[in-house]
Design a protein around this motif. Structure first.
Motif, PDB file in Angstrom:
ATOM      1  N   GLY A 112      57.613  24.843   3.035  1.00  0.00           N
ATOM      2  CA  GLY A 112      58.086  24.810   1.853  1.00  0.00           C
ATOM      3  C   GLY A 112      57.967  23.639   1.331  1.00  0.00           C
ATOM      4  N   ASN A 113      57.716  22.605   1.881  1.00  0.00           N
ATOM      5  CA  ASN A 113      57.532  21.315   1.203  1.00  0.00           C
ATOM      6  C   ASN A 113      56.587  21.212   0.182  1.00  0.00           C
ATOM      7  OD1 ASN A 113      56.833  18.447   0.912  1.00  0.00           O
ATOM      8  ND2 ASN A 113      58.001  18.143   2.628  1.00  0.00           N
ATOM      9  N   GLU A 114      57.475  20.984  -0.914  1.00  0.00           N
ATOM     10  CA  GLU A 114      56.865  20.973  -2.668  1.00  0.00           C
ATOM     11  C   GLU A 114      56.430  19.488  -3.042  1.00  0.00           C
ATOM     12  OE1 GLU A 114      59.528  22.909  -4.885  1.00  0.00           O
ATOM     13  OE2 GLU A 114      59.438  24.723  -3.763  1.00  0.00           O
ATOM     14  N   ARG A 115      56.736  18.466  -2.100  1.00  0.00           N
ATOM     15  CA  ARG A 115      56.368  17.116  -2.412  1.00  0.00           C
ATOM     16  C   ARG A 115      54.906  16.800  -2.006  1.00  0.00           C
ATOM     17  NH1 ARG A 115      61.774  16.788  -1.348  1.00  0.00           N
ATOM     18  NH2 ARG A 115      63.033  16.179  -3.133  1.00  0.00           N
ATOM     19  N   LEU A 116      54.395  17.306  -0.939  1.00  0.00           N
ATOM     20  CA  LEU A 116      53.379  17.011  -0.370  1.00  0.00           C
ATOM     21  C   LEU A 116      52.069  17.335  -1.189  1.00  0.00           C
ATOM     22  CD1 LEU A 116      53.765  17.457   3.446  1.00  0.00           C
ATOM     23  CD2 LEU A 116      53.554  15.248   2.381  1.00  0.00           C
ATOM     24  N   VAL A 117      51.275  16.435  -1.303  1.00  0.00           N
ATOM     25  CA  VAL A 117      49.802  16.554  -1.897  1.00  0.00           C
ATOM     26  C   VAL A 117      48.767  16.408  -0.896  1.00  0.00           C
ATOM     27  CG1 VAL A 117      48.415  15.830  -3.823  1.00  0.00           C
ATOM     28  CG2 VAL A 117      50.773  15.828  -4.190  1.00  0.00           C
ATOM     29  N   THR A 118      48.989  15.519  -0.177  1.00  0.00           N
ATOM     30  CA  THR A 118      47.668  15.049   0.917  1.00  0.00           C
ATOM     31  C   THR A 118      48.562  15.226   2.245  1.00  0.00           C
ATOM     32  OG1 THR A 118      46.658  13.892  -0.822  1.00  0.00           O
ATOM     33  CG2 THR A 118      46.102  13.524   1.612  1.00  0.00           C
ATOM     34  N   VAL A 119      47.534  15.747   3.166  1.00  0.00           N
ATOM     35  CA  VAL A 119      48.086  15.699   4.685  1.00  0.00           C
ATOM     36  C   VAL A 119      46.914  15.183   5.317  1.00  0.00           C
ATOM     37  CG1 VAL A 119      48.955  16.601   6.892  1.00  0.00           C
ATOM     38  CG2 VAL A 119      50.063  17.300   4.656  1.00  0.00           C
ATOM     39  N   ILE A 130      51.795  29.116  13.028  1.00  0.00           N
ATOM     40  CA  ILE A 130      52.168  30.309  11.942  1.00  0.00           C
ATOM     41  C   ILE A 130      53.036  29.522  10.806  1.00  0.00           C
ATOM     42  CG2 ILE A 130      53.217  32.221  11.627  1.00  0.00           C
ATOM     43  CD1 ILE A 130      52.940  33.054  14.447  1.00  0.00           C
ATOM     44  N   LYS A 131      52.533  29.777   9.635  1.00  0.00           N
ATOM     45  CA  LYS A 131      53.287  29.343   8.377  1.00  0.00           C
ATOM     46  C   LYS A 131      53.330  27.864   8.250  1.00  0.00           C
ATOM     47  CE  LYS A 131      55.165  33.648   7.057  1.00  0.00           C
ATOM     48  NZ  LYS A 131      56.028  34.089   5.943  1.00  0.00           N
ATOM     49  N   ALA A 132      52.644  27.168   9.116  1.00  0.00           N
ATOM     50  CA  ALA A 132      52.748  25.682   9.318  1.00  0.00           C
ATOM     51  C   ALA A 132      53.117  24.910   7.905  1.00  0.00           C
ATOM     52  CB  ALA A 132      51.897  24.915  10.258  1.00  0.00           C
ATOM     53  N   PHE A 133      52.172  25.469   6.843  1.00  0.00           N
ATOM     54  CA  PHE A 133      52.122  24.798   5.824  1.00  0.00           C
ATOM     55  C   PHE A 133      52.641  25.781   4.504  1.00  0.00           C
ATOM     56  CE2 PHE A 133      49.249  21.996   8.230  1.00  0.00           C
ATOM     57  CZ  PHE A 133      49.856  21.091   7.762  1.00  0.00           C
ATOM     58  N   SER A 134      53.121  26.958   4.983  1.00  0.00           N
ATOM     59  CA  SER A 134      53.461  28.053   3.915  1.00  0.00           C
ATOM     60  C   SER A 134      54.266  27.424   2.977  1.00  0.00           C
ATOM     61  CB  SER A 134      54.027  29.009   4.773  1.00  0.00           C
ATOM     62  OG  SER A 134      54.294  30.137   3.659  1.00  0.00           O
ATOM     63  N   GLY A 135      53.807  27.850   1.637  1.00  0.00           N
ATOM     64  CA  GLY A 135      54.851  27.314   0.489  1.00  0.00           C
ATOM     65  C   GLY A 135      54.819  25.998   0.093  1.00  0.00           C
ATOM     66  N   CYS A 136      53.844  25.301   0.864  1.00  0.00           N
ATOM     67  CA  CYS A 136      53.454  23.843   0.098  1.00  0.00           C
ATOM     68  C   CYS A 136      52.694  23.759  -1.021  1.00  0.00           C
ATOM     69  CB  CYS A 136      52.970  23.042   1.397  1.00  0.00           C
ATOM     70  SG  CYS A 136      53.775  22.715   2.804  1.00  0.00           S
ATOM     71  N   ASN A 138      52.112  22.091  -3.691  1.00  0.00           N
ATOM     72  CA  ASN A 138      51.428  21.003  -4.459  1.00  0.00           C
ATOM     73  C   ASN A 138      50.191  20.528  -3.364  1.00  0.00           C
ATOM     74  OD1 ASN A 138      52.809  20.912  -7.101  1.00  0.00           O
ATOM     75  ND2 ASN A 138      54.625  20.151  -5.872  1.00  0.00           N
ATOM     76  N   LEU A 139      50.160  20.913  -2.171  1.00  0.00           N
ATOM     77  CA  LEU A 139      49.341  20.708  -1.427  1.00  0.00           C
ATOM     78  C   LEU A 139      47.853  21.003  -1.856  1.00  0.00           C
ATOM     79  CD1 LEU A 139      48.866  19.325   1.479  1.00  0.00           C
ATOM     80  CD2 LEU A 139      49.005  21.701   2.665  1.00  0.00           C
ATOM     81  N   ARG A 140      47.146  19.812  -1.884  1.00  0.00           N
ATOM     82  CA  ARG A 140      45.702  19.926  -2.517  1.00  0.00           C
ATOM     83  C   ARG A 140      44.669  19.440  -1.674  1.00  0.00           C
ATOM     84  NH1 ARG A 140      47.744  16.718  -7.118  1.00  0.00           N
ATOM     85  NH2 ARG A 140      49.186  18.396  -7.964  1.00  0.00           N
ATOM     86  N   ASN A 141      44.991  18.248  -0.970  1.00  0.00           N
ATOM     87  CA  ASN A 141      43.905  17.636  -0.241  1.00  0.00           C
ATOM     88  C   ASN A 141      44.212  17.902   1.358  1.00  0.00           C
ATOM     89  OD1 ASN A 141      42.909  16.870  -2.509  1.00  0.00           O
ATOM     90  ND2 ASN A 141      44.111  15.256  -2.638  1.00  0.00           N
ATOM     91  N   CYS A 159      50.040  28.403  -0.649  1.00  0.00           N
ATOM     92  CA  CYS A 159      49.445  27.010  -1.204  1.00  0.00           C
ATOM     93  C   CYS A 159      48.593  27.114  -2.212  1.00  0.00           C
ATOM     94  CB  CYS A 159      48.825  26.369   0.031  1.00  0.00           C
ATOM     95  SG  CYS A 159      49.978  26.146   1.482  1.00  0.00           S
ATOM     96  N   SER A 160      49.171  27.355  -3.448  1.00  0.00           N
ATOM     97  CA  SER A 160      48.521  27.828  -4.578  1.00  0.00           C
ATOM     98  C   SER A 160      47.519  26.425  -5.151  1.00  0.00           C
ATOM     99  CB  SER A 160      49.204  28.231  -5.585  1.00  0.00           C
ATOM    100  OG  SER A 160      50.420  27.459  -6.004  1.00  0.00           O
TER     101      SER A 160
END
Length: 172
Positions: A112-119, A130-136, A138-141, A159-160
């Motif tokens: 659910g982290n909505e701030r992350l763009v890049t990891v 499981i669901k490690a990045f679910s709901g992120c 803004n994650l693009r990169n 992760c839309s």
């Protein structure tokens, strides 16, 4: 502290956890207003989403705790820093480089982290939980290392913003 024990207590701003505390179960403090977390030396089990929806900005772990450690940002790892356990929703970063020691991103770690763009993931990474990045949203990169073996169920659910993924052959 039991599952959902204080979940939804929006006015709960501080929880003073005793040194004797040994476990914090799933969603124990979910959707509370807690901003800081001090983990004592006796905590054996911390559910990766015990604080789901909390915007914790200050995390400290007793250095005598044999199970957990943290980095300079407050990200929670196992003691050896081979597993990333929890990245708080309260961190104001839009990018994060996972340390080279990490072999596994744990279940619900970035949930659910909505701030992350890049990891940035290290070459040492072999598993994404499981669901490690679910709901992120803004994650693009994100690029996967060649060592990666397993991407678990719903790891990138909702992760839309991700439009392209390159996954090596042999990844499960």
């Amino acid at each position: 502290i039991g599952e959902d024990a204080f979940a939804g207590c929006k006015n709960l701003k501080e929880a003073v956890l005793p040194e004797s505390l040994i476990s914090i179960l799933p969603r124990a403090f979910a959707d509370c207003s807690i901003k800081s977390l001090n983990i004592g030396k006796n905590l054996v089990f911390l559910s990766p989403y015990a604080f789901d929806g909390c915007e914790i900005t200050d995390i400290k772990i007793n250095r005598d705790n044999p199970y957990y450690s943290t980095d300079r940002y407050g990200v929670i790892f196992n003691k050896q820093k081979t597993e990333l356990i929890m990245f708080s929703d309260g961190f104001k970063m839009n990018s994060y480089s996972v340390p080279d020691t990490v072999e596994k991103i744990g279940e619900f770690a970035f949930l659910g982290n909505e701030r992350l763009v890049t990891v940035d993931l290290p070459e040492s990474l072999m598993e994404i939980g499981i669901k490690a990045f679910s709901g992120c949203d803004n994650l693009r990169n994100i690029s996967f290392p060649s060592q990666l073996v397993l991407i678990n169920v719903s790891a990138f659910e909702n992760c839309s913003s991700i439009s392209k993924l390159e996954i090596s052959q042999g990844v499960q």
